[in-house]
Motif scaffolding. Structure first.
Motif, short mmCIF file in Angstrom:
data_model
loop_
_atom_site.label_atom_id
_atom_site.label_comp_id
_atom_site.label_asym_id
_atom_site.label_seq_id
_atom_site.Cartn_x
_atom_site.Cartn_y
_atom_site.Cartn_z
N GLY A 40 40.78 37.34 24.21
CA GLY A 40 41.42 36.52 25.25
C GLY A 40 41.87 37.19 26.64
O GLY A 40 41.87 36.14 27.86
N MET A 41 42.60 37.97 26.37
CA MET A 41 42.90 38.31 27.64
C MET A 41 41.67 39.05 28.93
O MET A 41 42.11 38.83 30.22
CB MET A 41 43.90 40.39 27.57
CG MET A 41 45.04 39.99 26.82
SD MET A 41 45.21 41.59 25.74
CE MET A 41 46.60 42.26 27.43
N LYS A 42 41.36 39.08 28.48
CA LYS A 42 39.52 39.59 29.15
C LYS A 42 39.25 37.92 30.09
O LYS A 42 39.47 37.80 31.05
CB LYS A 42 38.38 39.74 28.84
CG LYS A 42 38.61 41.72 28.54
CD LYS A 42 37.10 41.55 27.53
CE LYS A 42 36.95 43.24 27.65
NZ LYS A 42 36.30 43.25 26.54
N GLN A 43 39.49 37.15 29.49
CA GLN A 43 39.29 35.51 30.34
C GLN A 43 40.47 35.86 30.62
O GLN A 43 40.23 34.45 31.77
CB GLN A 43 38.94 34.49 29.24
CG GLN A 43 38.03 33.24 29.10
CD GLN A 43 36.84 33.65 30.40
OE1 GLN A 43 37.03 34.19 31.53
NE2 GLN A 43 36.01 33.33 30.17
N MET B 228 44.36 29.25 25.08
CA MET B 228 43.93 29.08 26.50
C MET B 228 43.70 27.86 27.32
O MET B 228 43.64 27.27 28.56
CB MET B 228 42.42 30.28 26.40
CG MET B 228 41.83 31.62 26.08
SD MET B 228 42.93 32.20 27.76
CE MET B 228 42.19 32.19 28.55
N GLN B 229 43.02 26.50 26.09
CA GLN B 229 42.92 25.43 26.45
C GLN B 229 44.14 24.93 26.84
O GLN B 229 44.47 24.18 27.75
CB GLN B 229 42.42 24.40 25.35
CG GLN B 229 41.25 25.35 25.29
CD GLN B 229 40.60 24.39 23.30
OE1 GLN B 229 41.26 23.58 23.24
NE2 GLN B 229 39.43 24.24 23.15
N ASP B 230 45.38 25.57 25.97
CA ASP B 230 46.65 24.55 26.40
C ASP B 230 47.21 25.54 28.12
O ASP B 230 47.74 25.18 28.73
CB ASP B 230 47.78 25.68 24.97
CG ASP B 230 47.65 24.79 24.02
OD1 ASP B 230 46.74 23.53 24.55
OD2 ASP B 230 48.06 25.40 23.19
N GLU B 231 46.91 26.46 28.04
CA GLU B 231 46.61 27.66 29.45
C GLU B 231 46.38 26.93 30.07
O GLU B 231 47.13 26.93 31.87
CB GLU B 231 46.38 28.60 29.11
CG GLU B 231 46.79 29.78 30.49
CD GLU B 231 47.44 30.61 30.15
OE1 GLU B 231 47.94 30.78 29.31
OE2 GLU B 231 48.63 30.92 30.73
N GLU C 35 31.50 27.24 29.57
CA GLU C 35 31.35 28.06 28.45
C GLU C 35 32.55 29.04 28.78
O GLU C 35 32.87 30.03 27.69
CB GLU C 35 30.55 28.48 27.48
CG GLU C 35 29.43 27.35 27.60
CD GLU C 35 29.17 26.72 26.60
OE1 GLU C 35 30.19 27.08 25.86
OE2 GLU C 35 28.12 26.08 26.44
N ALA C 36 33.99 28.56 29.19
CA ALA C 36 34.62 29.89 29.30
C ALA C 36 35.73 30.19 28.46
O ALA C 36 35.72 31.80 28.34
CB ALA C 36 35.47 29.29 30.75
N PHE C 37 35.98 29.13 27.21
CA PHE C 37 36.38 29.46 26.34
C PHE C 37 35.38 30.19 25.21
O PHE C 37 35.80 30.29 23.64
CB PHE C 37 37.78 29.25 26.02
CG PHE C 37 38.39 28.68 27.22
CD1 PHE C 37 38.78 29.16 27.71
CD2 PHE C 37 39.01 27.73 27.37
CE1 PHE C 37 39.51 28.92 29.41
CE2 PHE C 37 39.53 26.94 28.55
CZ PHE C 37 40.30 28.29 29.35
N SER C 38 34.31 29.51 24.77
CA SER C 38 33.51 29.68 23.62
C SER C 38 33.36 31.27 23.58
O SER C 38 32.79 31.06 22.05
CB SER C 38 31.99 29.35 24.42
OG SER C 38 32.10 27.92 25.23
N ALA C 39 33.77 32.18 23.80
CA ALA C 39 33.55 33.37 23.10
C ALA C 39 34.60 33.86 22.47
O ALA C 39 33.99 34.69 21.89
CB ALA C 39 32.87 34.13 24.06
N LEU D 79 41.95 30.30 17.14
CA LEU D 79 43.54 30.91 17.98
C LEU D 79 43.19 30.26 19.37
O LEU D 79 43.88 30.00 20.23
CB LEU D 79 43.83 31.89 17.48
CG LEU D 79 45.25 31.04 16.80
CD1 LEU D 79 45.24 29.53 15.64
CD2 LEU D 79 46.01 32.27 15.78
N ILE D 80 42.84 31.60 19.65
CA ILE D 80 42.97 32.31 21.06
C ILE D 80 42.64 31.55 21.70
O ILE D 80 42.73 31.03 23.05
CB ILE D 80 42.60 33.45 21.62
CG1 ILE D 80 42.73 34.36 20.44
CG2 ILE D 80 42.64 34.25 22.80
CD1 ILE D 80 44.01 35.58 19.94
N ARG D 81 41.73 30.52 21.70
CA ARG D 81 40.89 29.43 22.98
C ARG D 81 41.28 28.02 22.98
O ARG D 81 41.53 27.74 23.42
CB ARG D 81 39.66 28.79 21.86
CG ARG D 81 38.51 28.07 22.83
CD ARG D 81 36.96 27.25 21.96
NE ARG D 81 36.64 28.48 21.21
CZ ARG D 81 36.09 27.61 19.87
NH1 ARG D 81 35.41 26.52 19.40
NH2 ARG D 81 34.82 28.59 19.64
#
Lengths: 314, 397
Positions: free
Chosen positions: B169-172, B204-207, B191-195, B199-201
């Motif tokens: 998550g931090m890498k993305q 990141m969407q919220d972010e 597919e920025a959050f697919s990997a 929970l982290i996805r």
């Protein structure tokens, strides 16, 4: 009827003719190459031999301490004692210089060829069979034209070594660049890299471990070739081994061989240490910090780290 | 909102040599497999046309192999289109020279990758500053801007770490920061959050949504995940076999899918997340009584003439006031002095139109009466009855 009587393909004659042709018509070129190689190989050897053995040993030990660690430094110390004790200092340095010089030239030529191969499939298709040829041809064969073109001595020894040792760095540079992940290359391009920036900022740094493996292999091959090259007067430890063979002197041969092994280990560990992407601090950084009386940089552990952003984000 | 930032017109990508032949076959209506058999060409994208409006999150959704990654790569020409037009701010990037293209990539658009694609030999801050470094911005300036974007994604404390010391998550987040540092007007997210794990996805969407609320950029987001598309997309384009088969808002796509393929995406989808109260409030009881000009008698009359059992009372500017039933009107007539205000049933609070169905589900299920829906200014929009709710849930299954 012997089939050999009616099929006659005289490749040997053709090669001889070609070598003769080159000798007759390209003498200035050969002289220039000879001068350049001689400058590198002999210059390096003379420089290293001019340094006091104790000073050079100390430099090598410090290098080992910086790049690898204290255990390896101790090993280097013992090796130096052994070489001096066997009275093999001069041939060892001579071999070291020859290997470093030949590897340097091999890298100088091989690395750009590797990059060119990675950039173009056509170049790769052309160069690959040449590399296969260079690697599978018995190394002794290189000695003959080398001696014919450049006479006897260190220069033909170096050149035969360069030819024999070049393939790994070419191959592994090519492979390393081609193996850089597609998305990393895309990232480079998506953020506006020019072709040159892509090479220097993305492809080469990411291919570095592979390229350094190639460099390491090239150096190791040079070392093995240097012993063979002593047959055309390259000198060094190879000469000691050769003398051992000629006189059936097991002891001398073993001492020479031991010297080669020591040089090999030294070069191997040192070059490998440059292939790693260093993220932690080396010995000297820590030493300097300790001398300045600074605190150790707080290293963040994994668990602490994964906490921070979530706290920051919430 | 309706300024077209990216205009894509008749875009094709045909892989392999001699695309013209494959193009001819495509025009004759041959499908992917047939064309591959006869010409050896693979159809990446066929005849894609759409507009992406300034400041919206435009999601391209499709199964793997549907051409969505190829499509997004043609927007910044990581892949050269075979035919068609891609206009960014009115400039056709397909015809652009290499140096102009590099300028557009440096200034206008940034990209976020599925596998993060960070440079492992560089520290986080250098990674975040990568775009500026390439553009030749001096070190101090680019570090300053990189730190700012790292701060925006909550990674400032890790600026001097190396990527392999960070979690996925931090890498993305670093990938996101790297894109933000260039201050692009367009972000391409493949597919920025697919990997990332679920929970982290979501995090990141919220972010991303938070970053969008601070500064609206035009985002083209590629995903195969419907929930993600519904969550962050202003509009969604659905791709099938290289073609864009439907474009619309999440609601439009759920309520009227263009074909079987599109509707198959919604099998098992949580519609309570997709729909908002406002989307289904038109189907409740329709009887409305304006307080001005009505009294108990006219209200009783109006309710009697309607098919509904209750009526909602609205005041000036259609502001919601309450709900009356036949009983409450009768009660008011008898005991409370005959005013319409006194007939309102107690404790009926309206829900807001932008609440998701999952948030109002409980209210509707446990309320005796249909639940009124209002907008931000308390203006009456309609009501949700149990029947309407059930019908919505049922249709989506």
């Amino acid at each position: 009827m012997n089939p050999e009587d009616w099929i006659e393909i005289n490749i040997g004659q053709w090669v001889e003719n070609l070598v003769g042709f080159i000798l007759d018509n390209f003498e200035p070129v050969l002289d220039a190459i000879s001068a350049a190689i001689g400058f590198v190989a002999l210059g390096l050897e003379n420089t290293l031999l001019a340094i006091n053995p104790l000073v050079l040993s100390a430099i090598l030990i410090l290098l080992a301490l910086w790049r690898v660690g204290w255990k390896f430094a101790v090993f280097v110390l013992l090796s130096m004692v052994l070489i001096l004790g066997m009275n093999l200092w001069d041939p060892t340095i001579s071999t070291l210089a020859l290997v470093v010089g030949a590897s340097f030239v091999a890298l100088l030529v091989g690395f750009p060829v590797g990059v060119a191969m990675a950039k173009s499939d056509t170049v790769e298709a052309l160069v690959r069979p040449i590399l296969d040829f260079m690697q599978t041809m018995p190394p002794f064969v290189y000695l003959i034209p080398a001696a014919m073109f450049f006479g006897l001595g260190k220069v033909p020894g170096t050149i035969a070594t360069v030819v024999f040792a070049m393939p790994p760095v070419v191959r592994l540079t090519n492979l390393g660049i081609r193996q850089v992940s597609v998305e990393n290359v895309e990232a480079g391009r998506a953020f506006g890299c020019t072709d040159r920036q892509l090479l220097y900022k993305v492809q080469l740094p990411l291919a570095l471990p592979s390229i350094m493996t190639g460099v390491n292999q090239t150096i190791m091959l040079s070392l093995s070739m240097v012993v063979i090259a002593s047959m055309i007067g390259a000198g060094g430890l190879g000469n000691v081994v050769l003398t051992g063979i000629q006189r059936l002197n097991v002891g001398l041969g073993f001492e020479g061989g031991l010297g080669v092994v020591i040089v090999a280990i030294l070069l191997d560990r040192l070059t490998q240490s440059f292939g790693r992407i260093r993220t932690s601090e080396g010995f000297f950084t820590r030493l300097m910090r300790a001398l300045k009386g600074e605190q150790q940089k707080p290293t963040v552990t994994g668990s602490e780290q994964s906490e921070t952003p979530r706290r920051a984000a919430s | 909102m309706s300024n077209a930032k990216i205009v894509v017109n008749g875009l094709y990508k045909i892989f392999g040599s001699h695309p013209d032949q494959a193009y001819e076959l495509l025009q004759q209506g041959k499908d992917k497999d047939e064309i591959f058999e006869t010409t050896g060409n693979t159809i990446g994208v066929k005849d894609a046309s759409f507009e992406v409006y300034e400041g919206e999150v435009f999601v391209v959704m499709g199964l793997s192999g549907s051409g969505k990654s190829t499509l997004v790569r043609m927007l910044n020409r990581l892949i050269d289109p075979t035919y068609g037009v891609v206009e960014i701010d009115g400039r056709d990037i397909v015809k652009m020279s290499k140096s102009d293209l590099i300028q557009v990539r440096r200034k206008e658009m940034a990209m976020v990758f599925q596998s993060f694609a960070l440079m492992p030999h560089q520290r986080v801050i250098d990674n975040a500053a990568f775009g500026l470094e390439v553009a030749g911005v001096p070190r101090e300036q680019r570090y300053e801007r990189a730190l700012k974007s790292l701060e925006a994604v909550g990674l400032k404390p890790n600026a001097y770490s190396y990527p392999d010391e960070l979690s996925g998550g931090m890498k993305q987040r670093v990938g996101l920061a790297r894109a933000l540092t260039n201050d692009p007007s367009i972000m391409l997210m493949d597919e920025a959050f697919s990997a990332l794990d679920p929970l982290i996805r979501t995090e990141m969407q919220d972010e991303l949504l938070r970053l969008q609320s601070e500064q609206r950029r035009t985002v083209v987001f590629i995903t195969h995940d419907l929930d993600e598309a519904m969550r962050i997309g202003d509009r969604i384009a659905v791709m099938q076999d290289g073609a864009v088969v439907q474009i619309g808002t999440p609601e439009e796509i759920v309520t009227s899918p263009a074909n079987e393929y599109v509707s198959s995406f919604f099998k098992g989808v949580d519609v309570t997340q997709v729909f908002q109260a406002g989307d289904i409030c038109g189907k409740g009881p329709k009887t409305v009584i304006e307080r001005a000009g009505s009294d108990l008698n006219s209200a009783t009359e109006a309710l009697k003439n309607s098919a509904d059992e209750i009526a909602f009372v609205i005041g000036k500017d259609r502001k919601y006031e309450g709900l009356v039933t036949a009983e409450s009107l009768l009660e008011a007539k008898k005991n409370k002095g005959g005013k319409l205000e006194n007939a309102l049933v107690a404790n009926i609070e309206a829900v807001r139109a932008d609440m998701s169905l999952s948030e109002v589900l409980h209210r509707v299920a446990h309320s005796r009466y249909p639940v009124p829906v209002v907008d931000d200014n308390n203006v009456y929009k309609g009501a949700i009855s149990k029947t309407a709710l059930l019908q919505t849930l049922d249709r989506a299954v």
